[in-house]
Write a protein that holds these residues in place. Structure first.
Motif, PDB file in Angstrom:
ATOM      1  N   MET A   1       7.667  42.060  -2.100  1.00 28.41           N
ATOM      2  CA  MET A   1       8.235  42.172  -2.944  1.00 28.41           C
ATOM      3  C   MET A   1       9.805  42.865  -3.079  1.00 28.41           C
ATOM      4  O   MET A   1      10.973  42.945  -2.672  1.00 28.41           O
ATOM      5  N   HIS A   2      10.389  42.481  -0.873  1.00 20.65           N
ATOM      6  CA  HIS A   2      11.185  42.644  -0.619  1.00 20.65           C
ATOM      7  C   HIS A   2      12.250  41.445  -0.743  1.00 20.65           C
ATOM      8  O   HIS A   2      11.939  39.913  -1.331  1.00 20.65           O
ATOM      9  N   PRO A   3      13.505  41.542  -0.892  1.00 26.12           N
ATOM     10  CA  PRO A   3      14.248  40.986  -1.130  1.00 26.12           C
ATOM     11  C   PRO A   3      14.757  40.301  -0.047  1.00 26.12           C
ATOM     12  O   PRO A   3      13.963  39.735   0.732  1.00 26.12           O
ATOM     13  N   GLN A   4      15.372  38.640  -0.518  1.00 25.54           N
ATOM     14  CA  GLN A   4      14.930  37.402   0.392  1.00 25.54           C
ATOM     15  C   GLN A   4      16.010  38.166   1.925  1.00 25.54           C
ATOM     16  O   GLN A   4      16.423  38.980   2.037  1.00 25.54           O
ATOM     17  N   ALA A   5      15.512  37.572   3.035  1.00 29.06           N
ATOM     18  CA  ALA A   5      15.962  37.780   4.575  1.00 29.06           C
ATOM     19  C   ALA A   5      17.234  37.706   4.537  1.00 29.06           C
ATOM     20  O   ALA A   5      17.902  38.338   5.673  1.00 29.06           O
ATOM     21  N   HIS A   6      17.423  36.166   3.540  1.00 28.05           N
ATOM     22  CA  HIS A   6      19.238  36.618   4.264  1.00 28.05           C
ATOM     23  C   HIS A   6      20.124  37.874   4.212  1.00 28.05           C
ATOM     24  O   HIS A   6      21.477  37.297   4.708  1.00 28.05           O
ATOM     25  N   ASP A   7      20.079  38.141   3.086  1.00 27.55           N
ATOM     26  CA  ASP A   7      19.817  39.224   2.655  1.00 27.55           C
ATOM     27  C   ASP A   7      20.058  40.400   3.097  1.00 27.55           C
ATOM     28  O   ASP A   7      19.115  41.688   3.276  1.00 27.55           O
ATOM     29  N   VAL A   8      21.320  41.016   4.243  1.00 28.84           N
ATOM     30  CA  VAL A   8      20.954  41.305   5.561  1.00 28.84           C
ATOM     31  C   VAL A   8      20.774  43.294   5.525  1.00 28.84           C
ATOM     32  O   VAL A   8      19.946  44.003   5.806  1.00 28.84           O
ATOM     33  N   ARG A 161       9.974  42.385 -13.567  1.00 30.97           N
ATOM     34  CA  ARG A 161      11.489  43.373 -13.695  1.00 30.97           C
ATOM     35  C   ARG A 161      11.702  44.287 -12.373  1.00 30.97           C
ATOM     36  O   ARG A 161      13.141  44.496 -11.669  1.00 30.97           O
ATOM     37  N   TRP A 162      10.704  44.110 -11.943  1.00 29.28           N
ATOM     38  CA  TRP A 162      10.146  45.514 -10.247  1.00 29.28           C
ATOM     39  C   TRP A 162      11.072  44.226  -9.727  1.00 29.28           C
ATOM     40  O   TRP A 162      12.175  44.443  -8.515  1.00 29.28           O
ATOM     41  N   ASP A 164      13.216  41.205  -9.705  1.00 31.95           N
ATOM     42  CA  ASP A 164      14.350  41.238 -10.390  1.00 31.95           C
ATOM     43  C   ASP A 164      14.733  42.963  -9.771  1.00 31.95           C
ATOM     44  O   ASP A 164      16.592  42.278  -9.463  1.00 31.95           O
ATOM     45  N   PHE A 165      15.059  43.770  -9.586  1.00 29.31           N
ATOM     46  CA  PHE A 165      15.635  44.752  -9.390  1.00 29.31           C
ATOM     47  C   PHE A 165      15.517  44.948  -8.386  1.00 29.31           C
ATOM     48  O   PHE A 165      16.891  45.497  -8.067  1.00 29.31           O
ATOM     49  N   LEU A 166      14.399  45.168  -7.295  1.00 28.94           N
ATOM     50  CA  LEU A 166      14.845  44.735  -5.602  1.00 28.94           C
ATOM     51  C   LEU A 166      15.595  43.632  -5.840  1.00 28.94           C
ATOM     52  O   LEU A 166      16.163  43.851  -4.825  1.00 28.94           O
ATOM     53  N   ASP A 167      16.084  42.402  -6.155  1.00 26.64           N
ATOM     54  CA  ASP A 167      17.203  41.272  -5.641  1.00 26.64           C
ATOM     55  C   ASP A 167      17.605  42.194  -5.475  1.00 26.64           C
ATOM     56  O   ASP A 167      19.194  42.095  -5.551  1.00 26.64           O
ATOM     57  N   TYR A 168      18.321  42.885  -7.397  1.00 25.87           N
ATOM     58  CA  TYR A 168      19.339  43.569  -7.933  1.00 25.87           C
ATOM     59  C   TYR A 168      19.835  43.949  -6.986  1.00 25.87           C
ATOM     60  O   TYR A 168      21.076  43.859  -5.679  1.00 25.87           O
ATOM     61  N   LEU A 169      19.048  45.558  -5.997  1.00 21.94           N
ATOM     62  CA  LEU A 169      19.516  46.189  -5.547  1.00 21.94           C
ATOM     63  C   LEU A 169      19.921  45.726  -4.206  1.00 21.94           C
ATOM     64  O   LEU A 169      21.023  46.096  -3.428  1.00 21.94           O
TER      65      LEU A 169
END
Length: 204
Positions: A1-8, A161-162, A164-169
Motif C-alpha cells: 500500500m506504499h506509494p511508488q518507490a520513485h517518490d522519495v 480509495r485508500w 488512491d489516498f496514499l498515492d495522493y499523499l
C-alpha cells in the motif's frame, strides 16, 4: 500500500504518520466499545451521536479552510452526511441531530501539511471500518440501510480509495517541517477524538 518507490519523500511522510500515531491509534482502539459484549443498540446510537459531534465540526473546518493540497476529492470522501443518515435511520429526527453537542476542541488546521495529517486519520478510519461493519452486522444486524452505512462508507471501493489516498499523499511535496506538522496534526486528531468520546461517556 506504499506509494511508488520513485517518490522519495512520500514513504518518509507515510512512515512518520504511521509511527507517530501508532500508540495513540492502539490506545483508542482498545477503548472503543465495538467488540464489547455490553454494546447494544442504544449504546451504538449514543456512540454514533458522539462520532457525529466530532466529524461534523472537524469536516466543516477542514473543508472550509481552503488549505488542503490540490488533488483531494472532497465530494467523494466527506463523511458527515453519511453519519447524519445513519442517525436518522437509528431513530433521530433531523432536529435532534442538529441539536447534538459538538466537539469544541479540534486539531489545528493552519497549514496544508496539518490538513494532510487530519485526512490521514479520517481516511485510515474508513479502512478499519470494514472489520467493525462485519461485527456490527453479526451482533446488531446493522447494515447500510439501518444505521451502519458509515462503517462501510466506500463499500467495494474501500481498498482502492485508500490506495488512491496514499498515492495522493505521496505526491504532495513536504519538507521536514511539513512532515512534522502533518504528524502533529494526525496525533492531535486522535487525541481530540478520544477526549471527546470520553467526555460523551461512550468509551470503555
Amino acid at each position: 500500500m506504499h506509494p511508488q518507490a520513485h517518490d522519495v519523500a512520500a514513504p518518509s511522510l507515510l512512515e512518520a504518520l504511521r509511527a507517530g500515531t501508532a500508540l495513540l491509534h492502539v490506545a483508542l482502539e482498545k477503548r472503543l466499545p465495538f467488540f464489547s459484549p455490553q454494546l447494544d443498540a442504544d449504546g451504538y446510537r449514543r456512540l454514533f451521536e458522539a462520532y457525529y459531534g466530532f466529524y461534523h465540526p472537524l469536516e466543516s473546518r477542514l473543508y472550509d479552510c481552503a488549505l488542503i493540497p490540490v488533488g483531494f476529492n472532497q465530494a467523494l470522501r466527506v463523511k458527515t452526511p453519511t453519519l447524519h443518515s445513519d442517525l436518522i435511520a437509528l431513530g433521530l429526527t433531523s432536529q435532534a441531530v442538529a441539536a447534538l453537542p459538538l466537539c469544541p476542541r479540534l486539531p489545528r488546521l493552519d497549514t496544508p501539511a496539518a490538513c494532510l495529517g487530519v485526512l490521514y486519520v479520517l481516511e485510515g478510519a474508513t479502512l478499519g471500518g470494514q472489520v467493525l461493519r462485519r461485527e456490527m452486522a453479526r451482533r446488531l444486524a446493522l447494515d447500510a440501510s439501518n444505521g451502519g452505512a458509515f462503517l462501510d462508507i466506500y463499500g467495494t471501493e474501500t481498498g482502492r480509495r485508500w490506495k488512491d489516498f496514499l498515492d495522493y499523499l505521496g505526491h504532495v511535496p513536504l519538507d521536514d517541517l511539513g512532515r512534522q506538522q502533518a504528524e502533529d496534526a494526525a496525533c492531535s486528531t486522535f487525541s481530540c477524538f478520544e477526549q471527546w468520546l470520553d467526555s460523551q461517556e461512550v468509551l470503555l
